[in-house]
Design an enzyme around this catalytic site. Structure first.
Site, mmCIF file in Angstrom:
data_model
loop_
_atom_site.group_PDB
_atom_site.id
_atom_site.type_symbol
_atom_site.label_atom_id
_atom_site.label_comp_id
_atom_site.label_asym_id
_atom_site.label_seq_id
_atom_site.Cartn_x
_atom_site.Cartn_y
_atom_site.Cartn_z
ATOM 1 C CD GLU A 193 -34.459 10.309 26.106
ATOM 2 O OE1 GLU A 193 -33.710 10.507 25.133
ATOM 3 O OE2 GLU A 193 -34.051 10.088 27.264
ATOM 4 C CG ASP A 249 -29.244 7.143 19.949
ATOM 5 O OD1 ASP A 249 -29.491 7.120 21.165
ATOM 6 O OD2 ASP A 249 -29.838 7.879 19.140
#
Length: 252
Positions: free
Chosen positions: A37, A48
């Site tokens: 990924e 994130d």
């Protein structure tokens, strides 16, 4: 277009800590992952956690951002000898998400995963699914533990490549005690759709617990980034290989 089930993936921010080292990491992971990924660096990676945010910011400060970085992603995929999925924000960047989809398709990505899409542009989910397929890719959809069950059912009906279930609202923080329940609940709703679980997985034991709860695969990002940032690339490889070995031994 199939991905390993059960499977293991590592998340890397493209061009971090430098383009050459990024490709070295990918090469080092050969034989230890089923797919990668790869995140397009963006100035505002809101979904994130702190460790991955820092990798985004450092890459952007070094001049790497946007769809142009996908040439490096394609090369990393070749170095690792596995397919890759792009992680790209749909809204928190100065370039268009349509451009990201087109370039990802040109560079051979399996899919583009937009973590902010269901939160910031919920009405565009069907457009994203259709556009991905028009370009020869399959959609990947993000879900958090607090998602309404009707959203997970909506995802199931869209038949994506995968549903990415985040075990925390932001990556790289402590694994929550309720994660098994979250995975089990999601599995009941999404049926046989491929479910990738991420966030805060730091060991083979963590990975196996998530798989036993019902996930098809796990992804590790923050722990690999922490090891790489402290110059311990060999330990990052060992972590990845040990998780993949445990998953392979467990089987389907």
């Amino acid at each position: 277009m199939a991905i390993a089930r059960p499977g293991f993936s590592v998340y890397l921010t493209i061009a971090w800590p430098s383009p050459d080292t990024f490709l070295e990491i990918a090469s080092t992971l050969k034989g230890c992952v089923d797919y990668l990924e790869l995140g397009i660096p963006t100035p505002k990676p809101l979904y994130d956690g702190p460790t991955i945010r820092l990798t985004h910011l450092k890459a952007v400060e070094s001049g790497y951002s946007g769809p142009k970085t996908l040439s490096l992603a394609e090369e990393a995929s070749q170095e690792a000898g596995v397919p890759y999925i792009v992680m790209a924000y749909a809204t928190e960047q100065p370039w268009s998400f349509s451009e990201v989809l087109r370039e990802a398709s040109r560079k051979g990505a399996l899919s583009v995963l937009p973590p902010d899409l269901p939160f910031e542009l919920p009405g565009h989910v069907e457009w994203y699914v259709e556009e991905s397929r028009r370009l020869g890719m399959e959609p990947s959809l993000f879900a958090s533990p607090k998602f309404p069950h009707r959203w997970l059912d909506r995802y199931r009906r869209l038949d994506p490549l995968l549903i990415y279930l985040g075990l925390q609202p932001a990556t790289g923080v402590k694994l929550p005690l309720a994660f098994l329940r979250n995975v089990k609940t999601a599995r009941k709703i999404v049926g046989q759709v491929y479910m990738l679980a991420g966030f805060s997985i730091k060991s083979p034991e963590d990975a196996l617990r998530v798989l036993e709860a019902g996930a098809d695969a796990v992804v590790v990002g923050s722990e690999v980034a922490r090891l790489v940032s402290s110059g311990r690339l060999g330990e990052a490889r060992h972590l990845a290989c040990s998780i993949r070995a445990a998953i392979s031994e467990r089987g389907g």
